[in-house]
Each structure stands twice: as C-alpha cells, then as structure tokens.
Design a protein around this motif. Structure first.
Motif, PDB file in Angstrom:
ATOM      1  N   SER A 130      22.953 -25.544 -22.547  1.00  0.00           N
ATOM      2  CA  SER A 130      23.047 -25.582 -24.008  1.00  0.00           C
ATOM      3  C   SER A 130      24.500 -25.458 -24.447  1.00  0.00           C
ATOM      4  CB  SER A 130      22.229 -24.448 -24.641  1.00  0.00           C
ATOM      5  OG  SER A 130      22.867 -23.201 -24.418  1.00  0.00           O
ATOM      6  N   ALA A 165      18.905 -19.214 -23.634  1.00  0.00           N
ATOM      7  CA  ALA A 165      19.029 -20.674 -23.614  1.00  0.00           C
ATOM      8  C   ALA A 165      18.616 -21.237 -22.264  1.00  0.00           C
ATOM      9  CB  ALA A 165      20.459 -21.078 -23.941  1.00  0.00           C
ATOM     10  N   TYR A 169      15.648 -23.757 -21.452  1.00  0.00           N
ATOM     11  CA  TYR A 169      15.999 -25.004 -20.770  1.00  0.00           C
ATOM     12  C   TYR A 169      15.102 -25.231 -19.556  1.00  0.00           C
ATOM     13  CZ  TYR A 169      18.947 -28.153 -17.911  1.00  0.00           C
ATOM     14  OH  TYR A 169      19.423 -29.185 -17.134  1.00  0.00           O
TER      15      TYR A 169
END
Length: 373
Positions: A130, A165, A169
């Motif tokens: 990210s 994140a 992901y």
C-alpha cells in the motif's frame, strides 16, 4: 517465529521437550546412574531459542525503514496536498514514486538509491502492499519544511499503518511468526526535503542480522513458514543464532530435515501434543538418516529439536517446520559448532567426547512429550 521444541537427548537417550513460550516445561532432573553424562536443561534451550525470535524482531525494526534516505536529487519536486499519493521521482528511474500495491522492488546500494521495479517472479527485496500519504495527516508534523522523521517514528508509522495494510493486502493471510515481516520504505532525506511525503508499506524477508534477504514470487503465492533447506547451517554470534552461513563457519545449529505438517494433518489444525508426537518420531528418523546412524546424535553430544506451528500461522497457510541439531550451553544459548554434523565436528573448538556406553540390557527411556499450550 513459530514455537520451538527441543528433543534433548542425554547420554541415556532420554529427551526433554522445551517450547518457546512463557509456560513451564518438564525437566527430567539431574543426572543419575541411569543417565551417565551431562543432562541438558529444557529451560536453557527455550531461552536460547527465544533469542532467535528476539533477533528477528530487532531485524524487522532495523530494516523497516531506510533512515539514510534515497540520495538521488534528480527531478525532485514539491509534493502538493491533493488528497492522494503523488510521485516526485525521488529515486532514480522514478521506481519509488510510481510503485503501487503488488509491485516488487529491489536494490543493491545500502541507501537503496538504485531502487528499481522487477517482476515478482525474479529475485527482489520488497513487495509493495500500500501507499501512505503523510501530507494528508492533520497538524504540522509532516507539513512543508518539517524535520525528517527518525527511525523510531517511522517504525511507529509502520506499526500503525503498514501492519493493517499488509493484513488487508493478503486477505488476513499474513503469518506474523513466518519468514516475512512488515516493512516501510520512506522517501529519504532528499525526497523529504523536496516535499515528498509518500511512504510505501510492504513485505520483506529480514535476516536476523538486519540484512534483507531475497524473495522469489509473491508472498500470497507461497508458504510463509520460517524454514531453511536441510543442510543449512545457521550462524552464531555471542551464543545466539544469526543467519545462514557455510557449515565450515562457526554456527549454532544445522537443519537436518524440512517437514510438511499439512501432508500429515489434513483435517484441520493439529494441537501441539499431536504435532510433537509426530515430529518426535519424524525428526528422530531424519536425524538417524542425516547423521548416518542412531548413535551419532548421542556420540556427538548434540541436541535434536524442532519447530511447531501455532493456530495463527496455520490459518495463514503455514505448514512447514524444520528439524535441527545443535548443542546447548549450561549458561544458556548455543555452543559454536564447526563443520556439518554429518562428519567430524568441533564444538567450541574441540571434538565432542562421546558419553559412556549404556549398560547392556538397560532400555532407553522414551523422550518426554512436549509441554502443551
């Protein structure tokens, strides 16, 4: 790092299992007539193996950011607050400024000034998960003319923003005990001075000594277990394991087998006692085959131990563990071994002295089972 168990065989063949956690483990006591030679403490093995996990944590912090910064000053421009990440070309070739989730990056310079994008199937050092645009943060901490943050602050930003994140992901399939760690790449001093405020969150494979290790393939497409191939020797520094080294160099332990627990346990997560029951037999057989005979481990005064997989790692898809041999110290940590355990070895600079033979007719006790959670 996953839990570790040690099947510590003394001169009689008796074993005690030690697990890397805060619980007490069984200890068979002091040497007796039935156990000639030196008995190895389960507590010391747990302590030594805990040092491996500590080293990995330190390495993750050390490699989470490049505090030296990217030093290329070509094509730097001020980062406008437009509500989304922007590129300034802070890195030669603009790889940093244009890297997005799913991109894989690599470099050779210590300051990563030669950072470039590569295909994820080839060797790389970082997989982007990210982007974080600090210019959107309220207050003046990251505003125009602000001071370049230190390593501690970048580490906080990594924990606050990159960890969630990465979990998003990977679809909640990140193994926090595995070989990959959450990392962060900052724009460096030059990029920061020019107004760049975008960070890249991602995944890296950090060595215990803090050096990033090569990654092949995307993280989502592979088992994240922290393992090494059989025959790999793990270095030693002040009695604590480090990173892989040639077996002719001083090392803490040698991996003798890689075991896929998923092939054995197909019906769901196996609890630790079930893992231990299977691994005690499997690792013992692997030791006999690797070292050449059932007596070699005892005669070389080595310790047999293995990993465990906890529920969190299992749910992330990790299935592999290693069986290894090393030598404990009475004072804690590992002894220094030179050469592969397959042949003649030196332990702390001297050949091992085999313990007295077991009297005829005396059966060898079965190793104690591992302590449960």
């Amino acid at each position: 790092m996953s839990d570790e168990h040690a099947n510590e065989r003394d001169a009689s063949g008796r074993g005690d299992d030690a697990r890397l956690d805060t619980e007490a483990t069984r200890d068979s006591g002091t040497p007796s007539a039935d156990k000639p030679g030196h008995h190895l403490s389960a507590t010391m093995t747990r302590r030594a193996l805990a040092a491996i996990a500590l080293g990995a944590i330190i390495a993750a912090i050390a490699t989470a950011v490049f505090s030296g910064g990217f030093k290329s000053e070509n094509d730097l421009s001020t980062h406008a607050n437009t509500g989304g990440p922007m590129s300034t070309g802070a890195v030669s070739g603009s790889a940093f400024g244009t890297a997005h989730a799913g991109d894989c990056l690599t470099w050779t310079e210590d300051d990563a000034s030669d950072l470039e994008k590569v295909d994820c199937s080839s060797e790389h050092l970082f997989e982007v998960a990210s982007e974080v645009d600090l210019s959107n943060f309220p207050g003046t901490e990251f505003g125009p003319g602000s001071k370049f943050p230190g390593v501690l602050r970048f580490s906080q930003l990594r924990d606050e923003h990159c960890t969630p994140a990465v979990n998003e992901y990977l679809g909640a399939k990140f193994d926090p005990n595995g070989k990959f760690s959450v990392g962060l790449i900052n724009p460096g001093v030059a990029g920061w001075a020019a107004g760049e405020r975008t960070l890249r969150c991602g995944l890296q494979y950090s060595g215990t000594t803090g050096n990033p290790q090569p990654i092949y393939g995307t993280v989502a497409g592979q088992d994240q277990s922290k393992t090494w191939d059989a025959g790999t020797c793990i270095g030693i520094n002040q009695n604590v394991p480090t990173d892989p080294v040639p077996c002719t160099d001083p090392h803490a332990f040698e991996v003798i087998s890689l075991v896929d627990l998923g092939a054995k346990f197909t019906g769901g997560f196996p609890d630790i006692p079930d893992q231990d029951k299977y691994l005690e037999e499997t690792c013992t057989q692997a030791s006999n085959e690797f070292l050449g005979s059932p007596d070699a481990l005892r005669n070389k005064t080595l310790t047999l131990f293995w990993d465990n997989i906890d529920l969190t790692s299992w749910l992330a898809g990790s299935r592999k563990v290693t069986c290894s041999v090393g030598k404990e110290l009475d004072t804690g940590g590992f002894a220094s071994i030179v050469n592969s355990a397959k042949g003649d070895i030196l332990i702390n600079g001297a050949p091992p002295i085999p313990p007295p033979p077991v009297p005829e007719g005396r059966s060898l006790p079965v190793p104690l089972p591992g302590a449960g959670n």
